[in-house]
Motif scaffolding. Sequence first.
Motif, PDB file in Angstrom:
ATOM      1  N   PHE A  65      -1.565   1.039   9.121  1.00  0.00           N
ATOM      2  CA  PHE A  65      -1.235  -0.369   9.340  1.00  0.00           C
ATOM      3  C   PHE A  65      -0.816  -1.082   8.048  1.00  0.00           C
ATOM      4  O   PHE A  65       0.268  -1.636   7.960  1.00  0.00           O
ATOM      5  CB  PHE A  65      -2.421  -1.081  10.002  1.00  0.00           C
ATOM      6  N   PHE A  66      -1.671  -1.034   7.026  1.00  0.00           N
ATOM      7  CA  PHE A  66      -1.407  -1.852   5.839  1.00  0.00           C
ATOM      8  C   PHE A  66      -0.417  -1.208   4.873  1.00  0.00           C
ATOM      9  O   PHE A  66       0.368  -1.896   4.232  1.00  0.00           O
ATOM     10  CB  PHE A  66      -2.715  -2.176   5.112  1.00  0.00           C
ATOM     11  N   SER A  67      -0.454   0.121   4.753  1.00  0.00           N
ATOM     12  CA  SER A  67       0.473   0.763   3.822  1.00  0.00           C
ATOM     13  C   SER A  67       1.779   1.140   4.517  1.00  0.00           C
ATOM     14  O   SER A  67       2.854   1.007   3.945  1.00  0.00           O
ATOM     15  CB  SER A  67      -0.155   2.014   3.214  1.00  0.00           C
ATOM     16  N   GLY A  68       1.676   1.600   5.762  1.00  0.00           N
ATOM     17  CA  GLY A  68       2.866   2.054   6.462  1.00  0.00           C
ATOM     18  C   GLY A  68       3.623   0.915   7.110  1.00  0.00           C
ATOM     19  O   GLY A  68       4.771   0.637   6.771  1.00  0.00           O
ATOM     20  N   TYR A  69       2.953   0.190   8.016  1.00  0.00           N
ATOM     21  CA  TYR A  69       3.630  -0.832   8.810  1.00  0.00           C
ATOM     22  C   TYR A  69       3.918  -2.088   7.986  1.00  0.00           C
ATOM     23  O   TYR A  69       5.046  -2.548   7.898  1.00  0.00           O
ATOM     24  CB  TYR A  69       2.766  -1.149  10.025  1.00  0.00           C
ATOM     25  N   LEU A  70       2.887  -2.639   7.337  1.00  0.00           N
ATOM     26  CA  LEU A  70       3.077  -3.882   6.595  1.00  0.00           C
ATOM     27  C   LEU A  70       3.562  -3.640   5.164  1.00  0.00           C
ATOM     28  O   LEU A  70       4.075  -4.552   4.523  1.00  0.00           O
ATOM     29  CB  LEU A  70       1.758  -4.672   6.544  1.00  0.00           C
ATOM     30  N   PRO A  91      -0.597   0.256  -1.677  1.00  0.00           N
ATOM     31  CA  PRO A  91      -0.198   1.635  -1.942  1.00  0.00           C
ATOM     32  C   PRO A  91      -1.073   2.620  -1.165  1.00  0.00           C
ATOM     33  O   PRO A  91      -2.159   2.269  -0.712  1.00  0.00           O
ATOM     34  CB  PRO A  91      -0.415   1.787  -3.442  1.00  0.00           C
ATOM     35  N   VAL A  92      -0.592   3.837  -1.001  1.00  0.00           N
ATOM     36  CA  VAL A  92      -1.299   4.819  -0.190  1.00  0.00           C
ATOM     37  C   VAL A  92      -2.409   5.522  -0.974  1.00  0.00           C
ATOM     38  O   VAL A  92      -3.438   5.895  -0.426  1.00  0.00           O
ATOM     39  CB  VAL A  92      -0.299   5.858   0.375  1.00  0.00           C
ATOM     40  N   SER A  93      -2.189   5.713  -2.288  1.00  0.00           N
ATOM     41  CA  SER A  93      -3.172   6.513  -3.019  1.00  0.00           C
ATOM     42  C   SER A  93      -3.232   6.147  -4.498  1.00  0.00           C
ATOM     43  O   SER A  93      -2.387   5.413  -5.011  1.00  0.00           O
ATOM     44  CB  SER A  93      -2.830   7.998  -2.896  1.00  0.00           C
ATOM     45  N   GLY A  94      -4.258   6.666  -5.173  1.00  0.00           N
ATOM     46  CA  GLY A  94      -4.401   6.483  -6.619  1.00  0.00           C
ATOM     47  C   GLY A  94      -5.128   5.211  -6.999  1.00  0.00           C
ATOM     48  O   GLY A  94      -5.632   4.483  -6.134  1.00  0.00           O
ATOM     49  N   PHE A 110     -13.297   1.362 -16.008  1.00  0.00           N
ATOM     50  CA  PHE A 110     -13.184   0.539 -14.791  1.00  0.00           C
ATOM     51  C   PHE A 110     -11.803  -0.086 -14.769  1.00  0.00           C
ATOM     52  O   PHE A 110     -11.474  -0.891 -15.636  1.00  0.00           O
ATOM     53  CB  PHE A 110     -14.264  -0.546 -14.758  1.00  0.00           C
ATOM     54  N   MET A 111     -11.006   0.268 -13.775  1.00  0.00           N
ATOM     55  CA  MET A 111      -9.615  -0.152 -13.760  1.00  0.00           C
ATOM     56  C   MET A 111      -9.474  -1.670 -13.698  1.00  0.00           C
ATOM     57  O   MET A 111      -8.576  -2.237 -14.311  1.00  0.00           O
ATOM     58  CB  MET A 111      -8.927   0.501 -12.562  1.00  0.00           C
ATOM     59  N   SER A 113      -4.875  -4.008  -5.600  1.00  0.00           N
ATOM     60  CA  SER A 113      -4.221  -3.527  -4.372  1.00  0.00           C
ATOM     61  C   SER A 113      -4.535  -2.054  -4.121  1.00  0.00           C
ATOM     62  O   SER A 113      -4.558  -1.612  -2.983  1.00  0.00           O
ATOM     63  CB  SER A 113      -2.715  -3.765  -4.433  1.00  0.00           C
ATOM     64  N   HIS A 114      -4.791  -1.297  -5.190  1.00  0.00           N
ATOM     65  CA  HIS A 114      -5.183   0.097  -4.989  1.00  0.00           C
ATOM     66  C   HIS A 114      -6.625   0.216  -4.503  1.00  0.00           C
ATOM     67  O   HIS A 114      -6.984   1.156  -3.827  1.00  0.00           O
ATOM     68  CB  HIS A 114      -5.041   0.899  -6.288  1.00  0.00           C
ATOM     69  N   LEU A 115      -7.432  -0.755  -4.915  1.00  0.00           N
ATOM     70  CA  LEU A 115      -8.878  -0.664  -4.665  1.00  0.00           C
ATOM     71  C   LEU A 115      -9.270  -1.188  -3.295  1.00  0.00           C
ATOM     72  O   LEU A 115     -10.276  -0.759  -2.724  1.00  0.00           O
ATOM     73  CB  LEU A 115      -9.598  -1.475  -5.761  1.00  0.00           C
TER      74      LEU A 115
END
Lengths: 335, 313
Positions: free
Chosen positions: A155-160, A164-167, A181-182, A200-202
């Motif tokens: 939903f959030f990474s693919g559709y909207l 991001p998907v990973s990392g 700590f990023m 956004s990654h977290l």
Amino acid sequence: MLRFILSRIGVLVPTFVGVAIVAFAFIRLLPGDPIILMSGERGISEERYAQLQAMLGYDRPLPVQFWDYLTGLLQGDFGNSIVTNRPVLEEFMTLFPATIELSLVAITLAVLIGIPAGILAAIKRGSWFDQVTMGAALTGYSMPIFWWGLLLIIFFSGYLQWTPVSGRMSLMFYFDQPTGFMLIDSLLSGQEGAFKSAVSHLILPGVVLATIPLAVIARQTRSAMLEVLGEDYVRTARAKGLSAFRVVSVHALRNALIPVVTTIGLQIGVLMAGAILTETIFSWPGIGKWMVDSVYRRDYPVVQGGLILIALVVMIVNLIVDVLYGLINPRVRTR
Amino acid sequence: MSHVEADEAREGIGAGIEDRKAKVSPRRQMLKEFWYYFSENKGAVVGLYVFIAIILIAIFAPVLAPYDATAQNRGALLVPPVWADNGSWAYILGTDAVGRDMLSRLIYGARYSLTIGLVVVTLAVTVGISVGLIAGYVRGWVDIVIMRLMDIILAFPSLLLALVLVAVLGPGLLNAMIAIALVLQPHFVRLTRASVMAEKQREYVTAARVVGASPLRLMVVTILPNCLGPLIVQATLSFSSAILDAAALGFLGLGAQPPTPEWGTMLADAQEFVLRAWWVVTFPGLAILITVLAINLVGDGLRDALDPKMKRS
């Protein structure tokens, strides 16, 4: 109080030795030669076999091996990874901050949402809010989180296309990581957009990992609150004419939170188990993914060392929770 | 169900005998009372119906499933569900990457999940209760050794321990079930031990001992039935954890192996299609969620009905 802490540590030591024995026994006593197993389907040459056997010390008697391993552990030597050849402890320390960061975000989300939701549900017992919240909590508690993570990605990474998907960080940014700590490092770097990228990654992995603790905390808070609200002293406080808010926030909440603190502490094991799945789905470079990868690679020194280190973390956190529990609830100490 | 006898014990042995004779059947009375409290919880009743439906689906899988669970159709790869564009009535929930019918795989998957739950719980309960009975009844060093061992198992996050165990034993459904049973049984040991220690002090146990009951009889026939309430609740919760953990192991590639239509294993296969074919990801997870949720609802209801402390509130 000191005696209480010392007695808890006294229980910890034999448990730790036991944990070391279990981790050691897994790899050494179960059927199958670990070196053959590690080499996988490709097989192994005789020279390499002898070399590995000598390197890992597998040619000596088992009790000697275990004694060496245990004394090594106490000096911080957890052996070396067969794949990377780096010390297990060093690899653990490099990856651990990523897991701590993720777990802290998750438990913060869980506490910040779970406790107020539980309190409100208890106060408005039987209302639609109570029913919806508890329904959601039971659903969260029953959730296969690896699937939940995939759904959020769809939903959030693919559709909207929001996250991001990973990392942990966009490849556009590169900076030193003094804390590991990023969220902090990206702020310290002063680069524009770096912090936003870290958040956004977290966010998705954080939500996924928070799901089960959130559900457990909300349910536990509600039932603890309900129990306390039925007590005589709460009725007395009400009878004195105190405001409903004061009765709940001052009189009831303090005692209701005692079991909740224990519940929060117990979530550390849940978080570690959840980290294995969450980190795998989101390619999060923490110790959960590290353990799974090591299992796939048959890197047994890492599996063995990682198992002990993670158990140690869980044991230490549980000790801290026990001590905190003793501090807020004096009745426990005298027992 | 246990509190009727417990009350009787509190009043002194035999105090309730007159009453009991008057009733048609005490067992039936207990069952009626149990159902009364259980059905108070509407969610639990719904959960029970859903769970029964899943059991029926599992039993009648060969009749219900339109296709063989492992049959591949090269002409129908990644067909979407019937209500989506390009969907077809031939495959109501669509097909996966090698053209297997999703619905049929999900139906057969119910068999695996229920078997996993049943086997794991049976293993964990039998071992856990026996060990817990011994620890709580014998006490002394036996108890200390057993409880230390359980502490060690509980020091590891359960999924991590199961993961490593399966990695060492070798991936597969049977090993996964053994590993999960091992990490779940300490809860039964602790629970049984605690209730045994509490019950052992009661007069009815002393009375049975004075009459000359053997330790084994005391443990199994006299004490155990009065500790069953919390154990049944724990068993229900373990049933759902077993299904979740087995699915997680399957998802990580260490549980049931492809082409087994186990729901977690199906998700592992589907992972690479996350952004292309939502249905291969959505349905297996939904099946896990519905099953686990139904069982947990029943568990909540059982706790309400069996826990005397909850009953009063």
